[in-house]
Design a protein around this motif. Structure first.
Motif, PDB file in Angstrom:
ATOM      1  N   ASP A  33     -22.491 -18.268   8.538  1.00  0.00           N
ATOM      2  CA  ASP A  33     -22.504 -17.059   9.371  1.00  0.00           C
ATOM      3  C   ASP A  33     -21.098 -16.488   9.521  1.00  0.00           C
ATOM      4  N   MET A  62     -18.541 -16.843   7.623  1.00  0.00           N
ATOM      5  CA  MET A  62     -18.036 -16.266   6.374  1.00  0.00           C
ATOM      6  C   MET A  62     -18.697 -14.917   6.098  1.00  0.00           C
ATOM      7  N   ASP A  63     -19.991 -14.848   6.330  1.00  0.00           N
ATOM      8  CA  ASP A  63     -20.694 -13.573   6.181  1.00  0.00           C
ATOM      9  C   ASP A  63     -20.075 -12.519   7.083  1.00  0.00           C
ATOM     10  N   ALA A  64     -19.853 -12.911   8.337  1.00  0.00           N
ATOM     11  CA  ALA A  64     -19.324 -11.967   9.316  1.00  0.00           C
ATOM     12  C   ALA A  64     -17.937 -11.484   8.908  1.00  0.00           C
ATOM     13  N   CYS A  75     -17.147 -10.731   5.967  1.00  0.00           N
ATOM     14  CA  CYS A  75     -17.329  -9.923   4.761  1.00  0.00           C
ATOM     15  C   CYS A  75     -17.234 -10.702   3.456  1.00  0.00           C
TER      16      CYS A  75
END
Lengths: 307, 302, 286
Positions: free
Chosen positions: C224, C226-228, C230
């Motif tokens: 999460d 890392m996704d956040a 970008c």
């Protein structure tokens, strides 16, 4: 069991460049029956001290006696001691492992009491879960991972109190819980204190929690006990606590300011007591009909002296 | 520092000059979200939320564990996409997978566990992770790291190892990692829950400063009532719905209602209320200082 | 107890060696290993040892810190050495000192054992020096950069490097967690010290399961996070740390070229490994 520490010292990674002295001579007595609070910053030595109490850290300097157990004695029966001094770590729900709640709660029991009969174990598990506020019939056969966070924490606590330890130590028991969860947990600890474990020791950052719940407390700072006494005694010394970078409960802060304004409230800093004392002050004021504030200094009493 | 002010200026410039209703930072339109979508009679973690957050606002989202507040947060930066309804971030629809990158660039998020957000073993490398991902040129990444670490007061730890830092410091590094992407919105998903009081104070001070000085839109998810007092607006979630919305003072004045949602008052406000209930005419107070003032004032009048 | 593992433990200081390009250092370590294995007499190994000492001094890392890395594999070294000592199958010219059943101890086997142990020790110390002077991030960057050509055969170089650096980053967290879980289970009466191998392995279950659960939870959180921030793979990604060869690396290159040349010369012009026996016999008149 009475806990007596004298000149307790401890060094992490001795004889290495990373050596750090966590305890620099701790003198502390915790009487049987107390609901004891341990306060201090991360790195103040409180966790190291607490881990000494059930020999998770072996004594290397000073004296430590817990009831009849002398931790300085090499022949001290550590396993027996651990069954009498229960220890609940931070976020204990993350230490659950067994396939069912029942097995997890029974883990300690079977380690400490080898060869205990199934019926006896079952009864003890049922009882421990009941005290922890968990319905045995509903969850005993469930996986601990199916439960909610709050339930898991209760199961973890049940897994420690299942051996009926005389002393129960909890490191930040309310960490991560929401306000109601915290309140319920403290109620649970009081229930355990009343009917199950004679002495309860909590490590906490929350001064309000200490003031509300503890009979006595000790403040750790830089590897020593800086202050020790009732919450009333400790929180009357707000300036000393501030110097250590610690706060005081809302009640103590308010009382301190009021004292500066000439209104002394002789309170033990619990919410209930503070409210009652303020109301008493208000009623006395009204009855006397005298609005002057400065005349009430004589009631300062045990609330300490800020002047 | 410079970059951040330009970003917030840009955010304001981005607002169409002619419009009476500027583009909101975040807009929820009747949003529902469920984690198990194929069952009948599903439980919605977020259940019909309509909410608008203006650019530059500091909003605290309160609620019990499991009230849907974290789901709400994840819906904002497209980590989750609504089952029903629509979430827009500066006008961009989060349901559009192609926009996710843009949305995350403008809405950064800091999580609960300070140990589980760092990707690198050195602070500056970790802060660099975001800018690297969005393709910022090398020279500029260095400048962004400098600015971000300065904004959170961690400049001296640039070459330190995150695992050796305190919880509060780790969270400040996580904030810096988000700042380096130069977002317009900062979401803190219970980022203070695992910290000690000192760490909480550090994080709150940084967040307040970002909001005040750089005009950052802040969405603070928390269950510490005292933290909500530092926001300009508080939203209470209960069973997936927004049940209260107003200034923190307004919210805490409705104590009975709060109680039905299993929330408590900040301690000072609680004491104040008990005194009022017992018939003592004290004014409202939300912290120890205000409480002492209110009591003294009441005693003097009495 | 798990904290003193040297693996991935960067020794932060400023030095000539710390400032070298990680790719260069990786290549040098390869050269160093080659040097150890082509050296076929003690003079060669002594030369390698001197080179190592020189580099340790240059890196300004305390000797004790470097030596500590042996601790982990000391058992392995001793074990191999003993095997080698007892079961070395020599040639016809062996000077046998003792013989029993299939075990033969000869001058040759002793020499060979010492030689082997030295090689292993040098190997460990050299690689330890690399990890002590290079941050895991720099190291993975270096590996990523060196492996770059493999991209053309669709080898996931970036992903591999990222996985490595994240793994390194989480080692301290997981160790801390392991210690905490062990303590918690000990407090519930668990015993990890007593019993045979199987019993002890079984005793680890209450530690391993929570650890595994926690690792999954962390992975989910990290995903999460890392996704956040970008993350979307290697495409369109820039790198903050650019690796550049400098004069330091050039000097290093010359140094290792000289080292290998030296060893080849020693191999060619000096005596073979076992000739030391003959020499010792000469010295002591045996």
């Amino acid at each position: 069991m009475r806990i007596v520490a004298k000149g307790l010292t401890y060094v992490y990674n001795p004889k290495s460049p990373f050596a750090t002295q966590a305890l620099k001579g701790v003198d502390l007595t915790i009487e049987e029956g107390e609901f004891f609070g341990i306060i201090g910053h991360t790195g103040s030595g409180k966790s190291t001290f607490v881990q000494h109490l059930n020999a998770l850290i072996r004594l290397t300097g000073g004296e430590l006696k817990i009831g009849d157990y002398d931790l300085a004695d090499k022949k001290c029966k550590v396993l027996e001691l651990r069954s009498k001094v229960g220890m609940v770590f931070q976020y204990p729900e993350y230490q659950l492992f067994a396939e069912t709640v029942k097995k997890d709660v029974g883990f300690g029991l079977k380690n400490f009491r080898k060869g205990i009969s199934e019926e006896e174990a079952d009864a003890a598990i049922r009882e421990a879960l009941r005290v922890a506020g968990i319905d045995y019939d509903e969850v005993a056969e469930k996986s601990p991972f199916e439960l909610s966070g709050g339930q898991r924490r209760r199961v973890a606590i049940a897994g420690v109190i299942v051996t009926k330890p005389e002393v129960l130590i909890l490191d930040e028991p309310a960490a991560g819980l929401d306000p109601l969860g915290k309140k319920e947990l403290m109620e649970l600890l009081h229930a355990i204190h009343g009917q199950w474990c004679k002495t309860v020791v909590i490590v906490s950052h929350d001064m309000d929690e200490i003031a509300e719940n503890c009979t006595h407390a000790a403040v750790f700072s830089e590897g020593r006990v800086a202050l020790c006494g009732t919450p009333k005694e400790i929180f009357s010394r707000g300036d000393e606590l501030a110097a250590m970078g610690l706060g005081v409960p809302v009640t103590a802060r308010a009382a301190q300011i009021m004292r500066g304004r000439g209104y002394a409230v002789n309170t033990d800093f619990t919410c209930d007591d503070f409210v009652n004392k303020v109301l008493a002050l208000y009623r006395a004021e009204n009855a006397a009909g005298a609005p002057a504030g400065g005349t009430h200094k004589e009631s300062a009493g045990g609330a300490g002296d800020a002047e | 520092m410079e970059e951040f002010t330009t970003v917030s200026e840009a955010a304001e410039e981005g607002v169409p000059a002619q419009a009476e209703a500027p583009v909101p930072a975040v807009r929820f339109e009747n949003v529902k979200y469920t984690y198990d979508d194929d069952e009948e009679g599903t439980v919605f973690a977020v259940n019909g939320v309509t909410l608008t957050i203006r650019a530059g606002e500091f909003v605290a989202v309160l609620g019990r564990n499991g009230s849907g507040k974290s789901t709400l947060a994840k819906l904002i930066n497209a980590l989750l996409r609504p089952t029903e309804g629509k979430v827009t971030v500066f006008g961009l629809d989060t349901a559009d997978a192609k926009k996710a990158f843009e949305i995350r660039k403008s809405a950064g998020m800091v999580f609960q566990n300070p140990d589980n957000q760092t990707v690198a073993s050195v602070v500056e490398d970790d802060v660099a992770f975001g800018p690297e991902n969005i393709g910022v040129p090398r020279e500029e990444i260095g400048e962004r790291i400098t600015a971000a670490l300065e904004a959170v007061g961690m400049t001296e730890f640039r070459h330190a190892t995150p695992s050796r830092l305190s919880g509060g410091q780790k969270q400040r590094i996580a904030i810096a990692g988000v700042l380096a992407i130069q977002p317009k919105i900062m979401i803190l998903d219970e980022s203070t829950a695992m910290l000690d009081p000192k760490g909480r104070r550090e994080v709150m001070d940084v967040v307040k400063k970002l909001n005040k000085e750089q005009g950052m839109t802040v969405i603070l998810i928390t269950h510490f009532m005292e933290e909500a007092l530092e926001a300009e607006r508080a939203v209470v979630m209960h069973r997936g719905e927004v049940v209260m919305d107003g200034t923190p003072e307004e919210i805490f004045a409705r104590a009975d209602e709060l109680e039905t949602y299993n929330l408590t008052l900040p301690r000072a406000a609680y004491i104040c209320r008990r005194l009022q209930e017992a018939g003592m005419p004290v004014g409202n107070a939300f912290n120890a200082e205000e409480l002492a003032e209110a009591i003294c004032a009441s005693l003097q009048k009495g | 107890m798990l904290n003193d593992v040297t693996f991935g433990q960067y020794y932060p200081t400023k030095s000539f060696v710390h400032n070298m390009d990680p790719r260069a250092k990786l290549l040098f370590v390869i050269a160093y290993i080659v040097a150890i294995f082509i050296a076929n007499n003690f003079f060669g190994l002594i030369l390698v040892t001197l080179a190592l000492i020189f580099f340790i001094l240059l890196a300004r890392v305390p000797f004790g810190r470097v030596l500590r890395s042996i601790k982990m594999i000391l058992f392995l070294i001793v074990f191999t050495a003993i095997l080698n000592l007892l079961f070395y199958a020599g040639g016809e010219n062996d000077i046998v000192l003792a013989q029993w059943w299939i075990i033969t101890i000869s001058w040759q086997s002793i020499i060979n054992t010492i030689f082997l142990a030295m090689r292993l020790l040098l190997l460990v110390l050299g690689t330890a020096l690399l990890t002590l002077t290079t941050t895991p991030v720099a190291l993975t960057d270096g590996i990523e950069s060196l492996l770059k050509p493999l991209k053309y055969i669709k080898f996931p170089v970036h992903e591999l490097a990222l996985i490595m650096s994240i793994a390194l980053r989480f080692i301290p967290s997981l160790m801390e967690e392991t210690n905490r879980i062990i303590s918690a289970q000990k407090a519930r009466g668990a015993n990890f010290e007593k019993g045979g191998l199987i019993k002890r392995a079984k005793a680890m279950i209450p530690v391993l399961i929570p650890l595994l659960v926690s690792a999954f939870r962390r992975a989910e959180d990290l995903g999460d996070a890392m996704d956040a921030r970008c993350y979307s793979g290697a495409k369109g990604r820039t790198k903050y740390k650019k690796l550049t060869f400098t004069w330091r690396d050039l000097l290093g290159l010359l140094f290792f070229a000289a080292l290998i040349t030296g060893i080849v010369l020693l191999n060619t012009y000096l005596l073979g490994r076992f000739d030391i026996i003959w020499q010792v016999q000469q010295w002591f008149g045996i």
